[in-house]
Write a protein that holds these residues in place. Structure first.
Motif, short mmCIF file in Angstrom:
data_model
loop_
_atom_site.label_atom_id
_atom_site.label_comp_id
_atom_site.label_asym_id
_atom_site.label_seq_id
_atom_site.Cartn_x
_atom_site.Cartn_y
_atom_site.Cartn_z
N THR A 1 0.86 -1.18 0.00
CA THR A 1 0.00 0.00 0.00
C THR A 1 0.90 1.23 0.00
O THR A 1 2.01 1.21 0.53
N GLY A 2 0.42 2.28 -0.61
CA GLY A 2 1.19 3.51 -0.63
C GLY A 2 2.39 3.43 -1.56
O GLY A 2 2.37 2.74 -2.58
N TYR A 3 3.46 4.12 -1.16
CA TYR A 3 4.63 4.26 -2.02
C TYR A 3 5.88 3.80 -1.27
O TYR A 3 6.58 4.60 -0.67
N PRO A 4 6.14 2.49 -1.31
CA PRO A 4 7.29 1.98 -0.55
C PRO A 4 8.62 2.35 -1.19
O PRO A 4 8.67 2.71 -2.37
N SER A 5 9.68 2.26 -0.43
CA SER A 5 11.03 2.27 -0.98
C SER A 5 11.42 0.84 -1.32
O SER A 5 10.99 -0.10 -0.65
N LEU A 6 12.22 0.68 -2.35
CA LEU A 6 12.60 -0.66 -2.83
C LEU A 6 14.12 -0.81 -2.79
O LEU A 6 14.86 0.15 -3.05
N PHE A 7 14.56 -2.01 -2.45
CA PHE A 7 15.98 -2.26 -2.24
C PHE A 7 16.38 -3.60 -2.86
O PHE A 7 15.58 -4.53 -2.96
N TRP A 8 17.65 -3.68 -3.22
CA TRP A 8 18.31 -4.96 -3.46
C TRP A 8 19.47 -5.06 -2.48
O TRP A 8 20.32 -4.15 -2.40
N TYR A 9 19.47 -6.17 -1.72
CA TYR A 9 20.58 -6.49 -0.82
C TYR A 9 21.31 -7.70 -1.37
O TYR A 9 20.71 -8.57 -2.00
N VAL A 10 22.61 -7.78 -1.07
CA VAL A 10 23.43 -8.91 -1.51
C VAL A 10 24.10 -9.55 -0.30
O VAL A 10 24.50 -8.84 0.64
N GLN A 11 24.16 -10.87 -0.31
CA GLN A 11 24.80 -11.62 0.77
C GLN A 11 25.89 -12.50 0.18
O GLN A 11 25.59 -13.48 -0.51
N TYR A 12 27.14 -12.16 0.44
CA TYR A 12 28.25 -12.98 0.01
C TYR A 12 28.43 -14.13 0.99
O TYR A 12 28.03 -14.02 2.16
N THR B 1 13.62 5.10 -4.24
CA THR B 1 12.63 5.54 -3.26
C THR B 1 11.34 6.05 -3.88
O THR B 1 10.36 6.29 -3.17
N LYS B 2 11.29 6.23 -5.21
CA LYS B 2 10.03 6.65 -5.83
C LYS B 2 9.95 6.12 -7.24
O LYS B 2 10.95 5.69 -7.85
N ALA B 3 8.74 6.16 -7.77
CA ALA B 3 8.47 5.60 -9.10
C ALA B 3 9.39 6.22 -10.15
O ALA B 3 9.67 7.42 -10.13
N ASP B 4 9.89 5.35 -11.05
CA ASP B 4 10.77 5.69 -12.16
C ASP B 4 12.21 5.97 -11.74
O ASP B 4 13.06 6.20 -12.61
N ASP B 5 12.49 5.94 -10.46
CA ASP B 5 13.88 6.05 -10.01
C ASP B 5 14.66 4.84 -10.47
O ASP B 5 14.14 3.72 -10.46
N LYS B 6 15.92 5.04 -10.82
CA LYS B 6 16.81 3.92 -11.14
C LYS B 6 17.91 3.89 -10.10
O LYS B 6 18.63 4.88 -9.91
N GLY B 7 18.04 2.75 -9.43
CA GLY B 7 19.17 2.56 -8.53
C GLY B 7 20.28 1.85 -9.28
O GLY B 7 20.02 1.00 -10.12
N SER B 8 21.53 2.19 -8.96
CA SER B 8 22.65 1.53 -9.64
C SER B 8 23.86 1.49 -8.72
O SER B 8 24.07 2.38 -7.89
N ASN B 9 24.65 0.42 -8.89
CA ASN B 9 25.86 0.25 -8.09
C ASN B 9 26.62 -0.95 -8.63
O ASN B 9 26.02 -1.99 -8.92
N LYS B 10 27.91 -0.84 -8.75
CA LYS B 10 28.80 -1.94 -9.17
C LYS B 10 28.34 -2.57 -10.48
O LYS B 10 28.52 -3.78 -10.69
N GLY B 11 27.74 -1.81 -11.39
CA GLY B 11 27.29 -2.34 -12.67
C GLY B 11 25.89 -2.92 -12.64
O GLY B 11 25.33 -3.27 -13.67
N PHE B 12 25.30 -3.03 -11.45
CA PHE B 12 23.92 -3.50 -11.31
C PHE B 12 22.97 -2.31 -11.41
O PHE B 12 23.29 -1.21 -10.98
N GLU B 13 21.78 -2.58 -11.96
CA GLU B 13 20.76 -1.54 -12.07
C GLU B 13 19.39 -2.14 -11.77
O GLU B 13 19.17 -3.34 -12.02
N ALA B 14 18.49 -1.30 -11.28
CA ALA B 14 17.09 -1.70 -11.12
C ALA B 14 16.24 -0.43 -11.19
O ALA B 14 16.62 0.59 -10.61
N THR B 15 15.10 -0.52 -11.87
CA THR B 15 14.21 0.63 -12.02
C THR B 15 12.90 0.36 -11.32
O THR B 15 12.29 -0.70 -11.51
N TYR B 16 12.45 1.30 -10.53
CA TYR B 16 11.20 1.24 -9.77
C TYR B 16 10.05 1.48 -10.75
O TYR B 16 9.84 2.60 -11.21
N ARG B 17 9.31 0.42 -11.06
CA ARG B 17 8.19 0.52 -12.00
C ARG B 17 6.88 0.37 -11.24
O ARG B 17 6.48 -0.74 -10.88
#
Lengths: 111, 112
Positions: free
Chosen positions: A28-39, A51-67
């Protein structure tokens, strides 16, 4: 309640292959979205966030877009390395501060 | 730069024994939480705290107690261990307001 569904693993790729790990959410509402990694043998660490729609998170060559229209936050990397072998968790955080995790996807990258 | 410190790293208990898993953070984070990680289940929230003196239950609180007497420490107590509590336990902390959570290295607990 809030929930996260992510692609079942394990995923095995060769070095330099393209990676996609699917993640969809219910909230419900507008959550923040995350990717965590466990080595191996370690705790989780933040890989990227949005943290909001259409934002793209990126790090170390990884990307994810909030759709928001598809309630998705798929993780992608154009060319994986052996060192990317780990377990990847998609997570969301709504207004209550509580993180809700998916079940995790184990990635193995072979040389 | 310690971050989140959990002790012990490994523990074997007999059914019915009690123990406390320690968690300490040095980042002055308001929010602290405990998760358990089981194969195929992801991470499930046990208990959490939004500040000293305030705790609340998560998704799987039965069999566990917590307290938060200081900002830094958030111990998890197992009063009477059961084999179903065999798991890997993670403590995490963060500032309030949808920010990055920092995790400890985990405690691998086996109850026999």
């Amino acid at each position: 309640g809030n929930s996260v569904t992510q692609m079942e693993g394990p995923v095995t790729l060769s070095e330099e292959a393209f990676l996609t790990i699917n993640c969809t959410y219910t909230a419900t509402g507008y959550p923040s979205l995350f990717w965590y990694v466990q080595y191996p043998g370690e705790g989780l660490q933040l890989l990227l966030k949005a943290t909001k729609a259409d934002d793209k998170g990126s790090n170390k060559g990884f990307e994810a877009t909030y759709r928001k229209e598809t309630t998705s936050f798929h993780l992608e990397k154009g060319s994986v390395q052996v060192s990317d072998s780990a377990v990847y968790f998609c997570a969301l955080q709504g207004g209550s501060e509580k993180l809700v995790f998916g079940k995790g996807t184990k990635l193995t990258v072979n040389p | 730069n310690a971050g989140v410190t959990q002790t012990p790293k490994f523990q074997v208990l007999k059914t019915g024994q009690s123990m406390t898993l320690q968690c300490a953070q040095d980042m002055n984070h308001e929010y602290m939480s405990w998760y358990r990680q089981d194969p195929g289940m992801g991470l499930r929230l046990i208990h959490y705290s939004v500040g000293a003196g305030i705790t609340d239950q998560g998704e799987v609180p039965n069999g566990y107690n917590v307290s938060r007497s200081t900002t830094e420490d958030f111990p998890l107590r197992l009063l009477s261990a059961a084999p179903s509590q065999t798991s890997v336990y993670f403590c995490a902390s963060s500032y309030l307001g949808n920010t990055e959570a920092f995790f400890g290295q985990g405690t691998r607990l086996t109850v026999v």
